[in-house]
Design a protein around this motif. Structure first.
Motif, PDB file in Angstrom:
ATOM      1  N   UNK A 151       0.785  -1.228   0.000  1.00 21.00           N
ATOM      2  CA  UNK A 151       0.000   0.000   0.000  1.00 21.00           C
ATOM      3  C   UNK A 151       0.810   1.266   0.000  1.00 21.00           C
ATOM      4  N   UNK A 174     -14.173   6.986  16.643  1.00 21.00           N
ATOM      5  CA  UNK A 174     -14.824   7.758  15.593  1.00 21.00           C
ATOM      6  C   UNK A 174     -16.325   7.560  15.631  1.00 21.00           C
ATOM      7  N   UNK A 175     -16.736   6.377  16.014  1.00 19.38           N
ATOM      8  CA  UNK A 175     -18.152   6.044  15.966  1.00 19.38           C
ATOM      9  C   UNK A 175     -18.650   5.827  17.381  1.00 19.38           C
ATOM     10  N   UNK A 190     -24.137   2.587  19.852  1.00 18.11           N
ATOM     11  CA  UNK A 190     -25.586   2.725  19.702  1.00 18.11           C
ATOM     12  C   UNK A 190     -26.228   2.737  21.090  1.00 18.11           C
ATOM     13  N   UNK A 198     -28.649   1.765  24.235  1.00 21.10           N
ATOM     14  CA  UNK A 198     -28.992   0.453  24.757  1.00 21.10           C
ATOM     15  C   UNK A 198     -30.423   0.099  24.378  1.00 21.10           C
ATOM     16  N   UNK A 199     -30.685  -1.191  24.413  1.00 21.61           N
ATOM     17  CA  UNK A 199     -32.054  -1.639  24.147  1.00 21.61           C
ATOM     18  C   UNK A 199     -32.938  -1.189  25.296  1.00 21.61           C
ATOM     19  N   UNK A 236     -20.131  -1.118  13.797  1.00 19.17           N
ATOM     20  CA  UNK A 236     -20.219  -0.064  14.798  1.00 19.17           C
ATOM     21  C   UNK A 236     -18.856   0.475  15.168  1.00 19.17           C
ATOM     22  N   UNK A 271      -7.100  -0.281   1.681  1.00 21.83           N
ATOM     23  CA  UNK A 271      -5.952  -0.824   2.411  1.00 21.83           C
ATOM     24  C   UNK A 271      -5.978  -0.399   3.858  1.00 21.83           C
ATOM     25  N   UNK A 278     -26.848  -6.556  28.644  1.00 26.20           N
ATOM     26  CA  UNK A 278     -26.843  -6.730  27.194  1.00 26.20           C
ATOM     27  C   UNK A 278     -25.554  -7.314  26.671  1.00 26.20           C
TER      28      UNK A 278
END
Lengths: 307, 540
Positions: free
Chosen positions: A106, A128-129, A132, A134-135, B362, B398, B521
């Motif tokens: 690369x 970065x993310x 989600x 919680x349920x 996620x 990559x 959970x």
């Protein structure tokens, strides 16, 4: 401490013999000179590279391999050294081509390669993310409440063994009323190995209804004294106060008898102390209402100063 | 046992049983099977404490003992069973959904106490239920017994192994430890008891704050003097059966998500699958890769009452399910209108894969997830091919591949062209090894739960003073209300907690709730991954 090995391939670290030389000890034995300064060109080095397949499996990405800690063993082929580490300068035999297709990994030719990471990744890295939510639902709410309730319940069960606390210098008043009284639990001895049963020095009989054991003579005479005192107090007719004391004593006595089965020396001592303290406080108790009614009622009955 | 598992076990034991039991338990998990004296010596605790701790652990089925040669009894801890303690709320909630409050309380008592006799369970549950009922009503023992029998029939509770009664008395000394046996057919046999009675309500004076000594209750009531009719017959909760139920639930919901997307279909396909699973509940052991083959006629007959779909429609649904690429249902023959099996192993594999995909999405983004799914589908891909198939520019592809590689979701397979394994003449193929990725994720889950528990304990400890204060205030308010105080006085007492403190308490409560819910959970994910790994290992 700098990581050496094939991954960094700093030429300066090769011949110092600090660790790399040791790592050259292989099944074939090694020639110190050969190991430290491989001459003989690329093919000789490659031979050694190929001779240790397991090491290769770790160092698949020579350029990213800086992140692989503890990747010991092989030095890189010398040609790569000068390429990867600009500090090594042109100590190599020539700026020959890579042994593999650099495009595949690369990085274009002549590009600056990323710095080698010399420390473990940060403890709380930025993500970065974001996760989600919680349920949420009836079932989840119920399970949550159940979990918290179970946690509290478990602490009150007899299976929760408290660590014996050190005696504090001052007996806090509130401690008496925050004690959690637990039911005693007696395991089924038939199902357990015999060595589990508490051993008594001179155990008369296993029945708990029998009042006396010779080993417990001392504390039980104490109980007898206490019982006499209770009877006296009852005759005085103090009503609910002595009931409470009575039951406290009864609780103490029952615990004492149950303590026969448990054979806990620490508990014995605690009980003994408890009764002793109760004896001391008997006198005070008969003058003074217990703490439950401290706020509201006692003002009605008593004009005396509190002790 | 990995370090993460040991840490988690240590936290769980400490929360539920205290520090002494935790010390002994963790020592046993770390070092394996040991005799009593060695445990006492190595942990530095007194023999009494060790005995007590071991009694508690054995009672809760966390430690087993074995007699070795020369009469030495060795104790061994069961790490996986300790980790099940995380799942107690889920077991109890499941019992509630299946057998309502009575079943819920029975399972709760069994889980909290490890093992109990049937009569003890029935009595305790009846008492608890009576308290929650209105004044004057009591819960009959017979009803509780019926629920207990139903639980035993469906295998949710089972008998513990017991000491076999020896007819001839041993001439020699009694063995150092009893050997406990149980036979398959006796495991769910309910003894014939005639439990007659009603639940007792606790006296109202006992409803005060926790300072009330329990010794006030009649300790030597007449019940204790009577011989217990089923003495020695102990029951425990059958966790494997619950796991089977969870697995069935997961499969049914997966089918529902996939096939019953349109509401007008009234969830037929999931219902069909649920029926098939229900029919094979008792017949198929939970570790089998396939259920027993079921004929279409049988399924038709066993559909729940009120489901009026015709036979042809059922056949169509079955064919649809069997042809689905997910391969949950397979067709194994044509007799009886078509024999169908549920492919349990495949189903678990799909669920585990879906979990992995979702984690990748996620954590790294949807493009990474696309690459991941691509590699999953195509099994082995070169770097160039990945870029082409995923239609993502080379540089980013990559970068993403290397990110996933260093996270151990994807692994590299090298195929040398020449015997000297020269890097320039070797193929490097990206591949996903589901088993090892699942193991990695499972390990991470254990770490996460340990972190969650630690954080929760930290938060609680920081605000300990405030919590105690609020508890005291509540206790005072409760006692004042009981003795009939005025509104003004109650207001005064409530103001003892200032507004910022209230805020702090609110925040604390919210945080603790969030952490607890997260634990529950994450445990669901653990269940899926563990089931998949177990099923795969069994097949090998």
């Amino acid at each position: 401490m700098e990581e050496y090995g094939a991954c960094q391939g700093l030429k300066s670290s090769w011949p110092s013999g600090r660790g790399l030389a040791r790592e050259w000890v292989g099944p074939t034995g090694w020639d110190r000179n050969k190991a430290l300064r491989p001459r003989g060109g690329r093919s000789a080095v490659l031979q050694r590279w190929n001779a240790y397949p397991s090491a290769r499996a770790f160092c698949l990405h020579p350029f990213l391999a800086g992140r692989h800690f503890g990747c010991t063993v092989l030095p890189k082929p010398r040609d790569l050294v000068s390429r990867t580490n600009p500090m090594a300068g042109s100590q190599g035999r020539g700026r020959a081509a890579y042994t593999f297709n650099i495009e595949a990994v690369g990085f274009g030719r002549g590009e600056k390669l990323p710095d080698v990471v010399l420390k473990p990744p940060p403890l709380f890295p930025d993500t970065d993310y974001k996760p989600v939510p919680l349920k949420a639902g009836e079932g989840e709410d119920y399970m949550l409440a159940l979990k918290q309730e179970l946690r509290e319940t478990m602490k009150r069960m007899p299976y929760y063994i408290e660590t014996p606390e050190e005696k504090q210098d001052i007996e806090r008043y509130s401690k008496r009323y925050m004690k959690v009284y637990k039911e005693e639990w007696i395991p089924d001895w038939r199902r357990l190995p015999r060595e589990m049963m508490p051993r008594k020095k001179c155990k008369k009989g296993p029945k708990s209804e029998k009042v006396k054991d010779t080993g417990k003579g001392a504390s039980l005479t104490n109980t007898a004294d206490v019982l006499k005192k209770i009877e006296e107090l009852e005759k005085r007719g103090d009503g609910e106060k002595s009931d409470e004391e009575n039951e406290e004593k009864e609780g103490g006595k029952e615990k004492n008898q149950e303590g026969d089965e448990e054979d806990d020396d620490a508990a014995e001592q605690e009980e003994y102390d408890e009764e002793e303290q109760e004896e001391e406080n008997d006198y005070i108790n008969s003058y003074f209402e217990d703490g439950d009614d401290f706020g509201a009622d006692s003002d009605d009955n008593m004009d005396e100063a509190t002790y | 046992m990995t370090q993460a598992e040991i840490k988690l076990c240590s936290l769980l034991l400490q929360e539920h049983f205290g520090e002494i039991v935790e010390k002994i338990g963790v020592h046993l998990i770390r070092t394996g099977s040991q005799p009593l004296r060695v445990i006492a010596h190595d942990t530095g605790t007194s023999l009494d404490q060790v005995k007590k701790a071991l009694c508690v652990l054995i009672q809760h089925n966390l430690v087993i003992y074995q007699v070795h040669k020369r009469g030495v009894v060795e104790y061994e801890a069961q790490c996986s069973r300790v980790l099940r303690m995380l799942r107690y709320p889920r077991y109890i909630y499941t019992a509630k959904t299946l057998y309502s409050d009575t079943g819920e309380l029975i399972v709760e008592e069994l889980l909290l106490n490890g093992k109990m006799t049937m009569s003890a369970v029935v009595k305790k549950v009846a008492d608890r239920l009576t308290e929650t009922m209105e004044d004057g009503k009591t819960m009959d023992y017979a009803e509780v017994s019926n629920t207990f029998v139903r639980l035993a029939d469906t295998h949710f509770v089972q008998r513990c192994p017991w000491v076999p009664a020896t007819e001839n008395s041993d001439p020699g000394p009694p063995p150092p430890a009893p050997i406990l046996v149980i036979s398959e057919k006796d495991m769910y046999l309910v003894p014939k008891l005639s439990l007659i009675g009603k639940g007792k309500r606790r006296r109202s004076s006992d409803e005060d704050a926790a300072g009330e000594p329990k010794a006030k209750r009649p300790k030597y009531s007449t019940d204790n003097k009577e011989p217990i009719p089923d003495d020695g017959i102990y029951w425990q909760a059958n966790l494997d059966r619950f796991h089977q139920h969870f697995r069935d639930q997961a499969i049914v919901s997966a089918v529902a998500n996939r096939m019953d997307q349109f509401t007008f279909q009234t969830q037929t396909s999931s219902e069909v699958v649920r029926t098939m699973l229900r029919m094979s509940e008792i017949t198929t052991p939970s570790t089998d890769p396939f259920t027993q083959p079921l004929s279409s006629n049988e399924i038709f007959r066993s559909l729940p009452v009120g489901y009026n779909i015709s036979k042809q429609v059922l056949d169509q649904y079955l064919t649809l399910l069997a042809d689905d690429p997910l391969e949950f249902v397979g067709k194994s023959g044509d007799s009886g209108g078509g024999m169908y099996v549920i492919n349990l192993h495949k189903a678990l594999g799909s669920l585990a894969t879906a979990t992995l995909e979702s984690v990748v999405q996620e954590r790294f983004g949807s493009r990474c997830a696309r690459i991941f799914r691509l590699v999953l589908q195509k099994k082995h891909l070169e770097q160039k091919q990945v870029e082409d198939f995923a239609m993502i520019p080379a540089k980013e592809a990559k970068d993403m591949l290397y990110k996933m590689l260093s996270g151990n979701f994807i692994s590299l397979q090298e195929i040398p062209k020449t015997p000297d394994h020269a890097p320039s003449r070797t193929f490097y193929l990206y591949t996903v090894n589901i088993l090892s990725a699942a193991r990695m994720l499972l390990h991470r889950c254990y770490k996460s739960i340990a972190n969650l528990i630690e954080r929760r304990q930290f938060e609680t400890k920081e605000n300990k003073r405030l919590l105690e204060k609020s508890q005291r205030v509540e206790a005072i308010i409760a006692s004042m209300q009981a003795t009939g105080a005025e509104e003004v006085q109650l207001q005064e007492i409530e103001e003892m907690i200032t507004a910022p403190e209230r805020q702090q308490l609110e925040t604390l409560k919210r945080n603790v709730n969030k952490l607890d819910a997260s634990e529950i959970q994450v445990d669901e994910t653990i269940f899926l991954l563990e089931s998949y790994i177990e099923s795969t290992m069994k097949r090998q």
